[in-house]
Design an enzyme around this catalytic site. Structure first.
Site, mmCIF file in Angstrom:
data_model
loop_
_atom_site.group_PDB
_atom_site.id
_atom_site.type_symbol
_atom_site.label_atom_id
_atom_site.label_comp_id
_atom_site.label_asym_id
_atom_site.label_seq_id
_atom_site.Cartn_x
_atom_site.Cartn_y
_atom_site.Cartn_z
ATOM 1 N N HIS A 61 -15.035 30.933 -19.645
ATOM 2 C CA HIS A 61 -15.392 31.403 -21.097
ATOM 3 C C HIS A 61 -15.832 32.814 -20.843
ATOM 4 C CE1 HIS A 61 -15.565 27.166 -22.718
ATOM 5 N NE2 HIS A 61 -14.427 27.191 -21.999
ATOM 6 N N HIS A 63 -21.221 25.739 -16.283
ATOM 7 C CA HIS A 63 -20.009 25.390 -16.048
ATOM 8 C C HIS A 63 -19.177 26.206 -14.898
ATOM 9 C CE1 HIS A 63 -19.656 22.758 -20.130
ATOM 10 N NE2 HIS A 63 -20.420 22.325 -19.143
ATOM 11 N N HIS A 78 -21.872 16.079 -22.624
ATOM 12 C CA HIS A 78 -21.162 17.206 -23.474
ATOM 13 C C HIS A 78 -20.730 16.432 -24.807
ATOM 14 C CE1 HIS A 78 -18.280 20.228 -24.579
ATOM 15 N NE2 HIS A 78 -18.664 20.800 -23.304
ATOM 16 N N ASP A 136 -9.240 30.684 -22.731
ATOM 17 C CA ASP A 136 -10.262 29.451 -22.562
ATOM 18 C C ASP A 136 -9.031 28.290 -21.913
ATOM 19 O OD1 ASP A 136 -11.742 27.423 -22.536
ATOM 20 O OD2 ASP A 136 -11.962 26.878 -24.356
ATOM 21 N N GLU A 138 -15.523 22.020 -14.173
ATOM 22 C CA GLU A 138 -14.708 21.403 -15.290
ATOM 23 C C GLU A 138 -13.051 21.851 -15.071
ATOM 24 O OE1 GLU A 138 -17.277 21.519 -19.319
ATOM 25 O OE2 GLU A 138 -16.322 23.435 -18.653
ATOM 26 N N GLU A 166 -23.043 26.511 -25.706
ATOM 27 C CA GLU A 166 -22.238 27.021 -24.726
ATOM 28 C C GLU A 166 -21.621 28.283 -24.759
ATOM 29 O OE1 GLU A 166 -18.139 25.314 -22.358
ATOM 30 O OE2 GLU A 166 -19.381 23.908 -23.249
ATOM 31 N N HIS A 201 -20.346 23.037 -27.973
ATOM 32 C CA HIS A 201 -19.417 24.130 -28.540
ATOM 33 C C HIS A 201 -20.063 24.351 -30.001
ATOM 34 C CE1 HIS A 201 -15.875 23.590 -25.754
ATOM 35 N NE2 HIS A 201 -16.841 23.329 -24.940
ATOM 36 N N ARG A 213 -12.191 13.594 -28.166
ATOM 37 C CA ARG A 213 -11.115 13.894 -29.332
ATOM 38 C C ARG A 213 -11.270 13.281 -30.503
ATOM 39 N NH1 ARG A 213 -9.448 19.168 -27.956
ATOM 40 N NH2 ARG A 213 -8.819 19.305 -25.847
ATOM 41 N N ASP A 271 -20.492 29.311 -19.125
ATOM 42 C CA ASP A 271 -19.223 28.963 -18.851
ATOM 43 C C ASP A 271 -18.313 30.112 -17.972
ATOM 44 O OD1 ASP A 271 -16.318 28.484 -18.470
ATOM 45 O OD2 ASP A 271 -16.861 26.458 -19.473
ATOM 46 N N HIS A 314 -8.900 26.863 -18.218
ATOM 47 C CA HIS A 314 -9.628 26.790 -16.797
ATOM 48 C C HIS A 314 -8.579 26.583 -15.735
ATOM 49 C CE1 HIS A 314 -13.334 24.867 -19.054
ATOM 50 N NE2 HIS A 314 -12.941 25.849 -19.500
ATOM 51 N N TYR A 367 -15.263 17.582 -28.730
ATOM 52 C CA TYR A 367 -14.725 18.683 -29.098
ATOM 53 C C TYR A 367 -14.525 18.700 -30.736
ATOM 54 C CZ TYR A 367 -13.251 19.412 -24.122
ATOM 55 O OH TYR A 367 -13.466 19.879 -22.960
#
Length: 277
Positions: A179, A211, A67, A224, A256, A142, A107, A37, A176, A226, A70
């Site tokens: 997703h 994913h 990864h 989105d 994830e 992704e 992303h 973040r 994913d 999970h 974000y």
């Protein structure tokens, strides 16, 4: 053999992640390159990397997946945010060369009312600026759920990005399961059809990682969120079909799901038992 792992914290370094993977019987893992973040990246310790390479070989750890944070948005309407994305990915790709031959997932970003075409152009522009012929890392786009103004909500948008990248051999896709299901691709009742469409639009040869997540809200929800394996709208039976599908079974799978290490260990054991060699 099923290649499966989960998302691990990189805070203590590569060797610590390898030890955690060993503890839960994982033979791969995913990690954030930096604060997911924020912007801060932990300094890489060359000695830690050296020990990791030895341990990874002993444990049979396959392709690991980094990864991006974000906060990386290559197609923001804000120029400073796009600049941050370029600088972050440039640094990440340099750092990835400490562990050569692996993959880096990101992303695609949100176009923020500029329209997907503008967003796609910005993303491709960044990739063409950063990708180098001598890099060993494959960069993965992704598949996204389509919430808000996300780019990558369908296979066609990903294909448009890929078509504009000059060094296409350095690119791939990470699928994913949560997703794509949330985006409207019915992998529960028509997995074959979804993969046929993926192959037609993008090409299964570009698929480098999966994913593996259940979905809290389900088909076409664009949420989105999970869920743990077998506790969401996709369900265990459909997830098992994914890991055993001949077009996917050779790929590395990364959990994830909302879990602690013990929960990941249970999911890995469950899926290993369901995997058909």
């Amino acid at each position: 053999m099923l290649t499966i792992g989960c998302h691990l914290s990189s805070a203590k370094g590569y060797t610590a992640m390898a030890k955690e993977a060993e503890k839960i019987h994982a033979n791969t893992f995913q990690f954030f390159t930096r604060n997911p973040r924020g912007a801060r990246a932990k300094e890489i310790n060359p000695e830690d990397v050296k020990i990791f390479h030895k341990k990874a070989k002993e444990q049979g750890i396959a392709q690991i997946l980094a990864h991006a944070p974000y906060t990386l948005n290559a197609c923001s309407a804000d120029e400073s945010v796009r600049e941050f994305a370029v600088n972050t990915m440039r640094d990440d790709l340099q750092r990835m060369e400490y562990t050569p031959g692996n993959c880096y997932n990101f992303h695609p970003g949100s176009h923020v009312k500029q329209g997907p075409e503008t967003g796609i152009a910005y993303i491709a522009q960044m990739l063409n600026e950063l990708l180098k012929k001598d890099q060993s890392t494959t960069v993965l786009l992704e598949t996204m759920a389509g919430k808000g103004s996300e780019v990558g909500r369908n296979f066609e948008e990903l294909r448009e990005i890929l078509d504009r990248v000059e060094l296409q051999e350095k690119m791939g896709v990470c699928l994913d399961t949560c997703h794509v299901y949330d985006a409207g691709y019915d992998i529960v009742t028509d997995l074959d059809g979804v993969l046929t469409e993926f192959d037609k639009v993008i090409g299964l040869n570009r698929l480098r990682a999966v994913h593996l997540n259940d979905s809290m809200f389900g088909l076409s929800s664009h949420k989105d969120r999970h869920a743990r394996i077998g506790e969401g709208k996709i369900g265990l039976e459909a997830i098992v079909r994914v890991i055993n599908h001949p077009a996917l079974s050779h790929l590395p799978f990364y959990l994830e799901t909302p879990n602690d290490l013990e929960g990941y260990a249970r999911e890995i054991a469950l899926l290993r038992e369901a995997y058909k060699e």
